[in-house]
Motif scaffolding. Structure first.
Motif, mmCIF file in Angstrom:
data_model
loop_
_atom_site.group_PDB
_atom_site.id
_atom_site.type_symbol
_atom_site.label_atom_id
_atom_site.label_comp_id
_atom_site.label_asym_id
_atom_site.label_seq_id
_atom_site.Cartn_x
_atom_site.Cartn_y
_atom_site.Cartn_z
ATOM 1 N N ARG A 158 5.220 7.519 -13.949
ATOM 2 C CA ARG A 158 4.063 8.204 -13.264
ATOM 3 C C ARG A 158 2.779 7.395 -13.668
ATOM 4 N NH1 ARG A 158 4.269 14.360 -15.352
ATOM 5 N NH2 ARG A 158 2.237 14.300 -14.994
ATOM 6 N N PRO A 166 12.981 11.401 -6.469
ATOM 7 C CA PRO A 166 14.010 11.817 -5.410
ATOM 8 C C PRO A 166 14.734 10.588 -5.100
ATOM 9 C CG PRO A 166 11.717 12.191 -4.765
ATOM 10 C CD PRO A 166 11.629 11.228 -5.943
ATOM 11 N N ILE A 224 13.368 17.918 -3.585
ATOM 12 C CA ILE A 224 11.977 17.760 -3.960
ATOM 13 C C ILE A 224 11.349 16.428 -3.208
ATOM 14 C CG2 ILE A 224 10.677 16.704 -6.184
ATOM 15 C CD1 ILE A 224 12.305 19.206 -6.649
HETATM 16 C C1 WTA Z 1 9.429 13.308 -10.418
HETATM 17 C C2 WTA Z 1 10.488 12.363 -15.976
HETATM 18 C C3 WTA Z 1 12.785 14.158 -7.423
HETATM 19 C C4 WTA Z 1 8.646 14.424 -10.027
HETATM 20 C C5 WTA Z 1 11.566 13.573 -16.420
HETATM 21 C C6 WTA Z 1 7.974 14.970 -11.102
HETATM 22 C C7 WTA Z 1 11.788 13.902 -9.789
HETATM 23 C C8 WTA Z 1 7.784 13.531 -11.941
HETATM 24 C C9 WTA Z 1 13.043 14.016 -10.317
HETATM 25 C C10 WTA Z 1 7.832 13.744 -13.614
HETATM 26 C C11 WTA Z 1 14.032 14.278 -9.484
HETATM 27 C C12 WTA Z 1 11.432 13.677 -11.889
HETATM 28 N N1 WTA Z 1 13.844 14.385 -8.039
HETATM 29 N N2 WTA Z 1 11.606 13.868 -8.618
HETATM 30 N N3 WTA Z 1 15.453 14.582 -9.919
HETATM 31 N N4 WTA Z 1 12.677 14.000 -11.570
HETATM 32 N N5 WTA Z 1 10.969 13.522 -10.533
HETATM 33 O O1 WTA Z 1 6.744 13.308 -16.450
HETATM 34 O O2 WTA Z 1 7.601 13.946 -9.094
HETATM 35 O O3 WTA Z 1 7.717 11.234 -16.087
HETATM 36 O O4 WTA Z 1 6.974 15.571 -11.004
HETATM 37 O O5 WTA Z 1 9.194 13.020 -16.038
HETATM 38 O O6 WTA Z 1 8.835 12.750 -11.596
HETATM 39 O O7 WTA Z 1 7.834 12.438 -14.159
HETATM 40 P P1 WTA Z 1 7.846 12.517 -15.706
#
Ligand code: WTA
Length: 683
Positions: free
Chosen positions: A563, A426, A549
């Motif tokens: 993550r 976020p 989110i």
């Molecule tokens: C978070 C990255 C808020 C969310 C593309 C998700 C976000 C996790 C946003 C996925 C956003 C990603 N606003 N939270 N614009 N984009 N997230 O798998 O918690 O590395 O579940 O993918 O990042 O992370 P990943």
């Protein structure tokens, strides 16, 4: 819903959401400028709504039409193939019967047009040479030649369609070339982020039985050499400090790019220099027609258990998802210079440095190194010199730019920018406003894009030119995406009521599984709410339908947009002989979003001192990678547990955030006083 619970304030940015309503009056919407809208692909809310409705009402018809923009070797028979099991979309397949190749769509098809001579990749290295920063540009034609040769090299090293290839490199053009070469011959790639440790390489390579690893002698980062080849050697070694370990029995060959030229060991018969192999390779390697559902790649990501999971994406649906989102959300044009600052080791780099923009025929800028090296204005300098027009980065990067000071962007001409994007976590309204004002000069729409490794492509984001933005909101779903915010019991939340974010319909780029683990796939994504996809994120939807989110609701922590599974870090900690038990939680951090705090109990005889604390932090960095290094380690003589033996994480989170039980760093935290809280949590 098991143990998941909505964070009241999961991070600094989530708490910022709470205040945003009060900070920004209802009318503080940022409507797209007329100038942008007049030439945007989707220029009005009405156009967006019309297309969105059509995509939800008849997805087969909608996506069939869109998919015609890709190049197919053989048309599909059926757009959406529902799974045999009724009442769930787990296992949905897309464009069944079709034959396609992602590498062909990203390269070859552009050779039939004037794009043949346009830059596909403009690469800038971190170090400066005699003539300024190192740079290389590959036109689509040149990229085609390199990728074809590399595909032939892979074949000559025994790789066949279906074999897995691991890629562990820094951000050089060879990384892009290797990825596209794998796609060309249908060898699923698994890119391992160059910051991961040898143990992390070993886990991933062994999970997918990769037959070959592409790596480099080293990579440049902050002026230092990252020992990529050495880490691969360690991962493959059958000894680790004298103890025999399994190594990676599936790996037969290692292909090594010379980047830093600092001298590495080459194992005869196993290791091959990239430049030697490429010198002899033929540039003739037609792309293999692959089934739509042929696996394109496996990308490991952290989950709620100790072991990272291999997310599987297949070819046609993924390609369509990344193509369409790049086309509409980045509104990409032939004349754009598009820069996504992510690393190809993460999904953002897969989808929005490679597959999305290249399938659109765009010009992609790729940067090798650290954001603030050799000076805090490196990014703004890159934007000015290359005339970057679309810039996509992470909130954590923006927050560190804010901290570094306005003078750095202010001394550069950023007038080439026309669109900005963020992803990964976020974005707090303050960072959003800074990005909007200082970088976008108030004229660039900001696309706050919500998605995940699992979703393959952007799911919720404004369409620039059509959807008015609100700082901190990812706004509205992309075509074909059906998100909802639900309560624990599955009922829809009221406007502004916090709940769990789920996706209720299949979409083309959805993950097809967790590699070799269908049970975990089902349990993780399709069992919390039977039949529909559970994201693991908390969210709320306001009365305009905009999504906000709120962050993860499971045991995944988002550190600087990356993550990390708490269990993963905990098992690294208990792997140290000094540690008896460990519990890892997140605490809000101004720059990183969340910082990692580990509560650790020690075995008899180990002193809870500063030296051990440092050793344990290092231990985790070695076991996983430095992104997982705990920011804080707190020694305690026991961990607070419920009577059934579950660690009271919520309590630890609170302690970590508020510092309520802080004390001297060398004294043990005493949880005996917390008996009352324990009872409260159990109830
Ligand atoms: C978070 C990255 C808020 C969310 C593309 C998700 C976000 C996790 C946003 C996925 C956003 C990603 N606003 N939270 N614009 N984009 N997230 O798998 O918690 O590395 O579940 O993918 O990042 O992370 P990943």
């Amino acid at each position: 819903m098991g143990k998941t619970s909505l964070p009241k304030k999961s991070s600094s940015s989530a708490s910022a959401h709470d205040s945003i309503e009060s900070i920004l009056a209802e009318n503080r919407r940022f409507a797209p400028s007329k100038q942008f809208s007049s030439r945007a692909r989707i220029g009005s809310m009405a156009d967006y709504e019309k297309l969105y409705r059509a995509s939800i009402k008849d997805p087969e018809k909608f996506f069939a039409k869109q998919a015609e923009e890709l190049t197919w070797f053989k048309p599909w028979r059926k757009v959406i193939q529902p799974p045999a099991k009724k009442g769930s979309f787990e296992g949905t397949q897309w464009f069944v019967g079709g034959k396609i190749n992602a590498s062909y769509n990203c390269i070859d098809r552009h050779l039939e047009t004037a794009r043949k001579n346009k830059a596909a990749l403009i690469w800038e290295g971190e170090p400066a040479g005699a003539f300024g920063f190192e740079q290389r540009t590959l036109t689509y034609q040149q990229l085609h030649r390199e990728v074809s040769k590399c595909a032939n090299v892979l074949r000559s090293l025994g790789i066949k369609t279906g074999d897995r290839v691991a890629i562990y490199m820094g951000m050089t053009p060879e990384l892009a070339i290797a990825v596209l070469a794998c796609a060309r011959i249908g060898a699923p790639h698994t890119v391992i982020f160059g910051g991961f440790s040898s143990e992390a390489i070993r886990d991933r390579v062994n999970d997918c039985d990769a037959r070959l690893i592409v790596t480099a002698d080293g990579g440049w980062r902050r002026g230092n050499i990252v020992e990529l080849k050495k880490n691969v050697d360690q991962a493959l070694s059958t000894e680790s400090s004298g103890t025999p370990v399994s190594g990676c029995p599936s790996v037969e060959k290692v292909l090594v790019v010379k980047r830093t030229a600092h001298g590495v060991d080459m194992v005869p018969g196993r290791d091959v220099w990239w430049h030697d192999a490429m010198a002899d390779a033929s540039a003739d390697c037609p792309a293999v027609p692959l089934d739509s559902e042929h696996p394109l790649y496996i990308l490991y990501t952290s989950g709620t258990t100790g072991k990272p999971k291999g997310i599987v994406h297949t070819t046609a649906g993924y390609l369509l998802g990344t193509y369409l989102t790049t086309k509409y959300i980045f509104d990409i044009r032939d004349e754009d210079i598009y820069w996504c600052s992510a690393d190809i080791g993460w999904v953002t780099g897969h989808s929005y440095i490679l597959y999305g923009p290249l399938s659109c025929g765009a010009t992609v800028l790729m940067y090798e190194g650290a954001p603030m090296f050799p000076a805090p204005d490196r990014f703004w300098d890159i934007i000015e010199r290359h005339r970057v027009s679309i810039f996509y980065t992470a909130p954590t990067a923006i927050r560190s730019f804010v901290r570094a000071g306005n003078e750095h962007p202010e001394k550069h001409d950023l007038s080439s920018l026309r669109l900005l994007g963020t992803v990964g976590e976020p974005i707090n309204p303050e960072a959003w406003m800074w990005y909007h004002t200082l970088i976008g000069k108030g004229k660039c729409p900001i696309v706050d894009t919500w998605w995940q490794t699992e979703t393959g492509a952007i799911m919720i984001s404004p369409l620039p030119g059509a959807v008015p933005t609100r700082p901190g909101s990812a706004t509205l779903p992309f075509f074909g995406v059906a998100p909802q915010v639900v309560r624990k019991d599955g009922f829809l939340c009221n406007p502004n009521e916090g709940g769990y974010l789920v996706i209720t319909k299949p979409w083309p780029s959805m993950l097809r599984g967790i590699y070799k683990d269908p049970e975990r796939f089902h349990k993780q994504y399709f069992s919390e709410y039977p039949g529909i996809y559970f994201t693991g994120d908390g969210a709320r939807r306001d009365k305009n339908g905009y999504f906000w989110i709120m962050g993860r609701v499971d045991d995944v922590i988002n550190v600087s947009g990356h993550r990390l599974g708490t269990m993963e870090v905990e098992s690294a900690l208990v792997g140290n002989p000094a540690v008896a038990e460990a519990a890892v939680v997140g605490r809000p951090d101004e720059i990183k979003g969340s910082a990692l705090v580990a509560f650790v109990t020690l075995k008899q005889g180990w002193p809870p001192d500063e030296a051990l604390r440092e050793k344990l932090r290092e231990h985790v960095a070695l076991a996983i990678g430095s992104i997982a290094r705990p920011d804080d380690i707190r020694f305690t003589d026991s961990l607070p547990k419920t009577r059934s033996g579950k660690i009271m994480r919520r309590l630890l989170r609170e302690l970590a955030s508020t510092g309520a039980v802080k004390g001297d760093t060398t004294t043990l935290e005493d949880f005996s006083v917390l008996e009352k809280l324990r009872t409260a949590e159990e109830e």
